[in-house]
Design a protein around this motif. Structure first.
Motif, PDB file in Angstrom:
ATOM      1  N   UNK A  58       0.854  -1.177   0.000  1.00 56.74           N
ATOM      2  CA  UNK A  58       0.000   0.000   0.000  1.00 56.74           C
ATOM      3  C   UNK A  58       0.893   1.232   0.000  1.00 56.74           C
ATOM      4  N   UNK A  59       0.720   2.083  -0.997  1.00 55.52           N
ATOM      5  CA  UNK A  59       1.500   3.308  -1.131  1.00 55.52           C
ATOM      6  C   UNK A  59       0.542   4.493  -1.122  1.00 55.52           C
ATOM      7  N   UNK A  60       0.596   5.269  -0.042  1.00 56.45           N
ATOM      8  CA  UNK A  60      -0.307   6.413   0.133  1.00 56.45           C
ATOM      9  C   UNK A  60       0.479   7.622   0.635  1.00 56.45           C
ATOM     10  N   UNK A  61       1.622   7.872   0.050  1.00 56.58           N
ATOM     11  CA  UNK A  61       2.417   9.026   0.482  1.00 56.58           C
ATOM     12  C   UNK A  61       1.679  10.324   0.150  1.00 56.58           C
ATOM     13  N   UNK A  62       1.660  11.248   1.120  1.00 51.27           N
ATOM     14  CA  UNK A  62       1.078  12.576   0.913  1.00 51.27           C
ATOM     15  C   UNK A  62      -0.316  12.495   0.299  1.00 51.27           C
ATOM     16  N   UNK A  80       3.448  -6.656   2.562  1.00 53.50           N
ATOM     17  CA  UNK A  80       4.895  -6.615   2.754  1.00 53.50           C
ATOM     18  C   UNK A  80       5.425  -5.183   2.858  1.00 53.50           C
ATOM     19  N   UNK A  81       4.700  -4.221   2.291  1.00 52.53           N
ATOM     20  CA  UNK A  81       5.149  -2.827   2.351  1.00 52.53           C
ATOM     21  C   UNK A  81       3.973  -1.910   2.667  1.00 52.53           C
ATOM     22  N   UNK A  82       4.172  -1.043   3.667  1.00 53.25           N
ATOM     23  CA  UNK A  82       3.214   0.011   3.994  1.00 53.25           C
ATOM     24  C   UNK A  82       3.944   1.344   3.912  1.00 53.25           C
TER      25      UNK A  82
END
Length: 258
Positions: A58-62, A80-82
């Motif tokens: 899950x990629x929720x930068x800014x 595996x990645x937050x």
């Protein structure tokens, strides 16, 4: 909490992700495309699935996430990645994260998370390689003595958090570390000689703390270092002639010490 079961994964992960949406004001996110729609979660903005079914990233930068990470996020077992930096996440690191046993990267930098930065639920994540927590609100918190349990870590970033106390000698057990950022805190005492065991370190930043006495001789054996920043402390003494061993250095800062 629910335990992983391959037959219930899709239901569990939808529940966990939906709870994340409501807990962090998903209606106000900068981008919430497809979230909570009839489509599979793999088509929701920011979600990547490793096999078309199970959410692994899950990629929720800014993305204007506001509110606490819910405990229910633990039901996304295959994650595996937050990557959730540069939001307004609040409260503490949820206890349920201990169930995310495949988690390799946790990036919560530049949020409003408080409490203990490395609680027991983080220490048990034996696959965790990158723990990125700089620029949060971990004031008056200390590094745990059992930090050495996180032996898979390659990156530990805890800068700008108002943390206090000495650096535990057990940090020398994190022998896979490549970057260690502890700057802009209120860490005290001496720099542990055990950091000399971290022979894969390329970037060591401990500036703007309250470290005293001399720079440990063991640091001059870290010949992979390209960045060594110990400026703005209360270190004293002379620089060892063995600093010449650090032939990979491109950024060396000892200024503003005693």
């Amino acid at each position: 909490p629910l335990q992983p079961d391959v037959c219930t994964y899709p239901i569990d992960q939808r529940y966990g992700l939906a709870t994340l949406y409501f807990s962090t004001d998903g209606n106000g996110w900068t981008n919430n495309q497809n979230w909570l729609g009839a489509t599979t979660e793999c088509n929701w903005f920011g979600i990547v699935c490793n096999d078309g079914v199970l959410a692994s990233n899950i990629t929720m930068r800014a993305n204007n996430m506001v509110g606490p990470l819910p405990d229910e996020i633990s039901t996304v077992y295959a994650m595996t990645q937050m990557l959730l930096s540069e939001n307004s996440l609040t409260s503490t690191i949820p206890v349920g994260i201990s169930n995310m046993t495949q988690l390799c990267v946790l990036d919560l930098e530049m949020n409003l998370v408080s409490g203990n930065p490395i609680p027991g639920q983080i220490l048990v994540l034996t696959n965790l390689k990158q723990l990125l927590l700089s620029d949060n609100l971990f004031e008056q918190q200390q590094l745990p003595n059992d930090i050495g349990l996180m032996s898979s870590l390659t990156a530990l970033w805890l800068a700008s958090n108002g943390m206090i106390g000495p650096i535990p000698t057990t940090i020398g057990q994190l022998t896979g570390l490549q970057s260690l950022f502890l700057s802009r805190n209120e860490f005290t005492g001496t720099i542990p000689t055990e950091i000399g065991f971290l022979t894969d370190l390329t970037n060591l930043q401990m500036f703007q703390n309250v470290f005293v006495n001399e720079v440990p001789e063991q640091l001059y054996g870290l010949d992979k270092l390209s960045v060594l920043r110990l400026n703005r402390n209360f270190l004293q003494g002379t620089v060892s002639p063995n600093i010449g061993n650090l032939d990979s250095l491109v950024d060396l800062r000892f200024d503003e010490n005693i």
